[in-house]
Design a protein around this motif. Structure first.
Motif, PDB file in Angstrom:
ATOM      1  N   TYR A  85       0.832  -1.197   0.000  1.00  0.00           N
ATOM      2  CA  TYR A  85       0.000   0.000   0.000  1.00  0.00           C
ATOM      3  C   TYR A  85       0.871   1.254   0.000  1.00  0.00           C
ATOM      4  N   GLY A  86       0.291   2.339  -0.423  1.00  0.00           N
ATOM      5  CA  GLY A  86       1.005   3.616  -0.391  1.00  0.00           C
ATOM      6  C   GLY A  86       0.071   4.736  -0.786  1.00  0.00           C
ATOM      7  N   ALA A  87       0.555   5.954  -0.631  1.00  0.00           N
ATOM      8  CA  ALA A  87      -0.215   7.129  -1.052  1.00  0.00           C
ATOM      9  C   ALA A  87       0.749   8.274  -1.300  1.00  0.00           C
ATOM     10  N   ALA A  88       0.363   9.154  -2.193  1.00  0.00           N
ATOM     11  CA  ALA A  88       1.177  10.327  -2.516  1.00  0.00           C
ATOM     12  C   ALA A  88       0.279  11.547  -2.603  1.00  0.00           C
ATOM     13  N   CYS A  89       0.785  12.647  -2.079  1.00  0.00           N
ATOM     14  CA  CYS A  89       0.120  13.942  -2.208  1.00  0.00           C
ATOM     15  C   CYS A  89       1.017  14.839  -3.052  1.00  0.00           C
ATOM     16  N   THR A  90       0.515  15.279  -4.190  1.00  0.00           N
ATOM     17  CA  THR A  90       1.305  16.048  -5.148  1.00  0.00           C
ATOM     18  C   THR A  90       0.640  17.389  -5.431  1.00  0.00           C
ATOM     19  N   GLU A  91       1.461  18.420  -5.475  1.00  0.00           N
ATOM     20  CA  GLU A  91       0.991  19.756  -5.841  1.00  0.00           C
ATOM     21  C   GLU A  91       1.722  20.200  -7.102  1.00  0.00           C
ATOM     22  N   VAL A  92       0.994  20.788  -8.034  1.00  0.00           N
ATOM     23  CA  VAL A  92       1.563  21.217  -9.309  1.00  0.00           C
ATOM     24  C   VAL A  92       1.202  22.671  -9.583  1.00  0.00           C
ATOM     25  N   ALA A  93       1.984  23.262 -10.488  1.00  0.00           N
ATOM     26  CA  ALA A  93       1.679  24.594 -11.016  1.00  0.00           C
ATOM     27  C   ALA A  93       1.527  24.484 -12.526  1.00  0.00           C
ATOM     28  N   LEU A  94       0.536  25.155 -13.076  1.00  0.00           N
ATOM     29  CA  LEU A  94       0.219  25.064 -14.503  1.00  0.00           C
ATOM     30  C   LEU A  94       0.124  26.468 -15.098  1.00  0.00           C
ATOM     31  N   ASP A  95       0.879  26.684 -16.179  1.00  0.00           N
ATOM     32  CA  ASP A  95       0.786  27.929 -16.936  1.00  0.00           C
ATOM     33  C   ASP A  95      -0.345  27.765 -17.945  1.00  0.00           C
ATOM     34  N   THR A  96      -1.417  28.500 -17.760  1.00  0.00           N
ATOM     35  CA  THR A  96      -2.601  28.319 -18.595  1.00  0.00           C
ATOM     36  C   THR A  96      -2.449  28.915 -19.983  1.00  0.00           C
ATOM     37  N   LEU A  97      -1.388  29.671 -20.221  1.00  0.00           N
ATOM     38  CA  LEU A  97      -1.160  30.230 -21.557  1.00  0.00           C
ATOM     39  C   LEU A  97      -0.327  29.306 -22.430  1.00  0.00           C
ATOM     40  N   THR A  98       0.551  28.514 -21.819  1.00  0.00           N
ATOM     41  CA  THR A  98       1.458  27.662 -22.590  1.00  0.00           C
ATOM     42  C   THR A  98       1.270  26.175 -22.332  1.00  0.00           C
ATOM     43  N   GLY A  99       0.627  25.824 -21.235  1.00  0.00           N
ATOM     44  CA  GLY A  99       0.513  24.426 -20.854  1.00  0.00           C
ATOM     45  C   GLY A  99       1.729  23.913 -20.101  1.00  0.00           C
ATOM     46  N   GLU A 100       2.764  24.742 -19.976  1.00  0.00           N
ATOM     47  CA  GLU A 100       3.932  24.330 -19.207  1.00  0.00           C
ATOM     48  C   GLU A 100       3.518  24.075 -17.764  1.00  0.00           C
ATOM     49  N   ASN A 101       4.129  23.068 -17.141  1.00  0.00           N
ATOM     50  CA  ASN A 101       3.730  22.714 -15.783  1.00  0.00           C
ATOM     51  C   ASN A 101       4.923  22.214 -15.000  1.00  0.00           C
ATOM     52  N   LYS A 102       4.793  22.226 -13.707  1.00  0.00           N
ATOM     53  CA  LYS A 102       5.878  21.790 -12.843  1.00  0.00           C
ATOM     54  C   LYS A 102       5.307  21.173 -11.576  1.00  0.00           C
ATOM     55  N   VAL A 103       5.924  20.066 -11.166  1.00  0.00           N
ATOM     56  CA  VAL A 103       5.597  19.468  -9.871  1.00  0.00           C
ATOM     57  C   VAL A 103       6.380  20.233  -8.818  1.00  0.00           C
ATOM     58  N   ILE A 104       5.690  20.822  -7.860  1.00  0.00           N
ATOM     59  CA  ILE A 104       6.374  21.689  -6.897  1.00  0.00           C
ATOM     60  C   ILE A 104       6.471  21.080  -5.498  1.00  0.00           C
ATOM     61  N   ARG A 105       5.653  20.052  -5.222  1.00  0.00           N
ATOM     62  CA  ARG A 105       5.766  19.409  -3.911  1.00  0.00           C
ATOM     63  C   ARG A 105       5.202  18.000  -3.981  1.00  0.00           C
ATOM     64  N   VAL A 106       5.924  17.065  -3.361  1.00  0.00           N
ATOM     65  CA  VAL A 106       5.472  15.682  -3.281  1.00  0.00           C
ATOM     66  C   VAL A 106       5.697  15.179  -1.857  1.00  0.00           C
ATOM     67  N   ASP A 107       4.656  14.597  -1.282  1.00  0.00           N
ATOM     68  CA  ASP A 107       4.744  13.926   0.014  1.00  0.00           C
ATOM     69  C   ASP A 107       4.251  12.493  -0.180  1.00  0.00           C
ATOM     70  N   ILE A 108       5.071  11.532   0.217  1.00  0.00           N
ATOM     71  CA  ILE A 108       4.756  10.121   0.012  1.00  0.00           C
ATOM     72  C   ILE A 108       4.809   9.388   1.344  1.00  0.00           C
ATOM     73  N   LEU A 109       3.846   8.519   1.551  1.00  0.00           N
ATOM     74  CA  LEU A 109       3.864   7.572   2.669  1.00  0.00           C
ATOM     75  C   LEU A 109       3.654   6.197   2.073  1.00  0.00           C
ATOM     76  N   HIS A 110       4.659   5.352   2.193  1.00  0.00           N
ATOM     77  CA  HIS A 110       4.602   4.078   1.471  1.00  0.00           C
ATOM     78  C   HIS A 110       4.897   2.904   2.401  1.00  0.00           C
ATOM     79  N   ASP A 111       4.240   1.816   2.102  1.00  0.00           N
ATOM     80  CA  ASP A 111       4.276   0.607   2.920  1.00  0.00           C
ATOM     81  C   ASP A 111       5.254  -0.406   2.324  1.00  0.00           C
ATOM     82  N   VAL A 112       6.394  -0.601   3.007  1.00  0.00           N
ATOM     83  CA  VAL A 112       7.347  -1.636   2.583  1.00  0.00           C
ATOM     84  C   VAL A 112       7.472  -2.717   3.651  1.00  0.00           C
ATOM     85  N   GLY A 113       6.490  -2.768   4.562  1.00  0.00           N
ATOM     86  CA  GLY A 113       6.592  -3.723   5.651  1.00  0.00           C
ATOM     87  C   GLY A 113       7.731  -3.332   6.582  1.00  0.00           C
ATOM     88  N   ARG A 114       8.413  -4.335   7.113  1.00  0.00           N
ATOM     89  CA  ARG A 114       9.603  -4.085   7.918  1.00  0.00           C
ATOM     90  C   ARG A 114      10.788  -4.057   6.956  1.00  0.00           C
TER      91      ARG A 114
END
Length: 772
Positions: free
Chosen positions: A620-649
């Motif tokens: 199991y796992g989950a990610a929270c991602t925030e992006v910025a999008l330029d609405t005139l060009t479509g250019e975009n960037k990932v600006i923040r990622v927080d991940i909590l992931h299950d690898v057991g022990r």
């Protein structure tokens, strides 16, 4: 656990890291070449579908240094590759099936000469009708394998009574593996018609079988060795076998060693990719966003042959639920034949293609109802909630293929990440930002992953290993897995070191070799450590038990009273060094080596109905991602990622975090920049780094936080761990959903967002202006 004396649970460096940084870790192209080695280059089809009339080789053969042309007629054994479907020739014979199909080889004394000569071979091919689009394939029922349907409940009735329904389509592109070490094989004839093959392969056992089949030999006459790969990601699971067969057939003809290394352009044109998928769906839901019914059509673009398309498409069906309970559902899967490269395994093996459509649906349901997408996702999670208060025994915890979701941590994991990522606070901040900025818009998404671990083909869930203890107390271990940068050998060495109670530096991993471990499964399905680690643990345990019985006899105690730790062997009466015990045991003729074998328990399923328990457990796992999008060009960037992931022990937290980061970034590439484009003739026009864009260091967000869920596997897996190779890849679906959120916020019209993947600037601009 005392981390000063145990290896498991510690972050230790990858066993080859220093050598790789220093350029001292040899790959196949670095190996010393035998005198007389020749070099091969492929002759490629220039037509998507056509009849071969004649192959003109005179101009190529006229070049000084060209030794031979190798064609289908030169294959000593079966001219059809030993793939399970039996639908792919070693070399194209009467017809060609895609641009880039290998028709033959030029063999020469120099690699660049061979490549120049291959381009001088003239092909007389009469074009035939080519199927290059999904609508054409569906209309003509062009399949590499028959369609499959999996259903539960009554989806028609559920949709009819649902308060709301939504229809939609989605297109998701493929992905080039882009391994740093390209496809390569080196075939060396040995004495008495035996062969040594160096293959950059995730599946040396299959390479052995394929080469023997093509040469008309028994498997025992072919030995395949692979010390390491420079990346595989599934692209070297089956398709490395092609290179090995081609090199071996050429070597059999010229009776000299032959090396075949594809350049990057040819690699793109010849080899398969992640399967592109097309979807159509109708979904019913209530006022809270809970799913009532779903009808889903998946069309997998398989290319010209089956390869692994069947199990890839099956796994897409298995993972169409992702983390969500589907009560009344009907999924139909089409495995389409198109005249393109034959697509193959890729990290996630169909799982990403199954999950993304459901995440897309839930995001659109939320927008349709004016709800927070996370709230809709939480509403639909698997849980122990009864389906009907009157029937408490029936719960929302069984998949549409009949497997109970055990060890379910989805609710607490998502809630924990929601808090730690400050999701609700950031939604408010994003809304405020978007109100103040007309051009740059932000979006956010938090998405889960539930990924089944095991090969869906039950027979592959087995592994063997050897552990040898030498007189000086040093240990050599060998297993059937392949090290391709993921740290498999490091983790297995940690397991063996702890089982024998010796320092990690005393354990050495050796190359994968079919003469040591026969019939080994591919290093794939995220099962490398689960399978090979457990097999090596059992092998080490056999040796340890031999030593414990011997030492117990010396001291007059039971073997159970003997412990091994920190390079020492303890009994209630005395302490000896491990090295001294080994020397005493050898002098008393005690076996100091052993094999180990492991088969995954509990799994079973009916491949005709796709029902049962195909997976040992879920990661199991989950990610929270925030992006910025330029609405005139479509250019975009990932600006923040927080991940909590299950690898057991975790066996090695540092390696696991590295796999999570790498998997996420690779998934981000699949969904944003990595676009495969075929023209109307069937030519892949994006076949080089100049036209195909993988993520770079500049694409990594400044805030990229990975935390590990701290709980052991509820199943008896090695060290209490869970697989980590593939599940993190799907965390990147949060990037796609965050971009769709940014589009929706920019449009602010409450409509669903029609965005196909990869979400290139061009497609984002289209989504910003499209009216549905």
């Amino acid at each position: 656990m005392n981390t000063t004396t145990h290896s498991i649970g510690r972050t230790v460096a990858h066993e080859s890291a220093r050598a790789q940084i220093a350029g001292a870790a040899p790959y196949i192209d670095d190996l010393p070449e035998l005198r007389g080695t020749l070099y091969a280059a492929p002759i490629l089809s220039t037509v998507a579908h056509g009849k071969i009339n004649e192959i003109h080789t005179a101009a190529a053969l006229a070049l000084h240094g060209v030794v031979a042309i190798v064609l289908a007629s030169d294959v000593p054994g079966d001219p059809i590759l030993a793939a399970f479907a039996g639908d792919e020739p070693v070399f194209a014979r009467d017809t060609v099936q895609h641009i880039g199909q290998v028709i033959g080889l030029v063999v020469a004394t120099d690699v660049m000469l061979a490549r120049r000569a291959a381009r001088l071979v003239k092909l007389d091919i009469t074009p035939l009708p080519a199927i290059l689009t999904v609508p054409d394939a569906l209309a003509s029922e062009s399949y590499v394998l028959p369609p499959v349907t999996v259903a539960r409940g009554d989806s028609d009735a559920a949709l009819a009574r649902a308060p709301h329904t939504l229809k939609g389509t989605l297109e998701v592109g493929g992905q080039e593996h882009f391994y740093l070490e390209g496809q390569i094989a080196y075939a060396l004839p040995q004495e008495q018609n035996q062969w040594l093959i160096y293959s950059s392969s995730q599946h040396p056992g299959e390479v052995q079988h394929w080469v023997a089949h093509a040469l008309g030999l028994d498997n025992h006459a072919v030995r395949v060795e692979c010390r390491r790969l420079g990346g595989g990601f599934g692209g070297k699971e089956t398709q490395a076998g092609h290179l090995a067969v081609w090199a071996a057939v050429a070597a059999a003809k010229v009776k000299r060693p032959v090396k075949l290394r594809l350049d990057r352009d040819d690699d793109f044109l010849i080899t398969g990719k992640r399967h592109p998928f097309s979807y159509q769906y109708t979904v019913g839901f209530d006022d809270t966003g809970r799913l009532c019914g779903l009808q889903l059509m998946m069309a997998a673009h398989c290319g010209f042959s089956a390869d692994l398309s069947g199990p890839v498409a099956d796994r897409a069906i298995f993972h169409a639920d992702n983390a969500y309970y589907l009560q009344d559902v009907a999924i139909t899967s089409y495995r389409l034949k198109l005249h393109t490269q034959s697509h193959t395994a890729f990290r996630g093996f169909g799982g990403p293609q199954g999950m993304i459509v459901t995440e897309t649906i839930l995001g659109d349901i939320a927008r349709q109802l004016g709800l927070d997408p996370l709230a809709v996702r939480l509403r639909n999670l698997y849980s122990d909630e009864p389906l009907n208060p009157a029937e408490p025994g029936l719960r929302r915890d069984t998949t549409h293929y009949g497997m109970q979701v055990e060890g379910n941590i989805l609710q607490p994991l998502l809630s924990t990440l929601e808090q730690s990522s400050q999701y609700q606070k950031r939604i408010e901040a994003i809304s405020a930002w978007n109100e103040q900025h007309q051009t740059l818009k932000r979006g956010i998404a938090l998405t889960p992953v539930k990924f089944g671990i095991s090969f869906t083909a039950t027979l592959f869930n087995q592994a063997g290993a050897l552990v040898h203890v030498y007189l000086d107390g040093s240990v050599q271990m060998n297993h059937g897995g392949v090290e391709m940068g993921q740290g498999l050998n490091t983790k297995v060495a940690q397991i063996v070191a702890d089982e024998l109670g010796v320092p990690l530096h005393k354990v050495l991993a050796t190359a994968s070799d079919t003469s040591k471990i026969p019939n080994a499964s591919a290093t794939a399905a995220s099962a490398g450590t689960d399978l090979n680690g457990r097999a090596a643990q059992f092998a080490a345990r056999h040796v340890r038990d031999n030593l414990a019985a011997f030492v117990g006899g010396l001291d007059g105690v039971g073997a159970g009273a003997v412990t091994f730790q920190g390079g020492q062997v303890f009994t209630p009466k005395t302490t000896r060094t491990f090295d001294a015990v080994v020397q005493l045991a050898y002098a008393n003729r005690i076996q100091l080596w052993s094999d180990g074998f492991y088969r995954t328990p509990k799994i079973h399923y009916d491949k005709t109905t796709l029902s049962g328990r195909p997976f040992y457990y879920f990661a199991y796992g989950a990610a929270c991602t925030e992006v910025a999008l330029d609405t005139l060009t479509g250019e975009n960037k990932v600006i923040r990622v927080d991940i909590l992931h299950d690898v057991g022990r975790s066996i090695n937290p540092g390696l696991d975090v590295g796999q999570i980061e790498g998997g996420f970034v690779q998934g981000m590439g699949w969904l944003t920049t990595e676009e495969l484009v075929w023209n109307d003739k069937g030519l892949l026009t994006t076949h080089a780094p100049s036209t195909y864009k993988i993520p770079t260091a500049g694409d990594i967000p400044a805030h990229f936080k990975v935390d590990l869920w701290d709980a052991p596997n509820t199943e008896d897996n090695v060290g209490g761990s869970k697989a980590v190779g593939e599940p993190p890849f799907m965390l990147a679906i949060s990037v796609f959903e965050a971009l769709r959120d940014a589009v929706a916020r920019a449009r602010d019209d409450g409509a669903v967002v029609q965005l196909n993947a990869p979400a290139t600037p061009e497609k984002l601009l289209k989504a910003l202006t499209q009216v549905r």
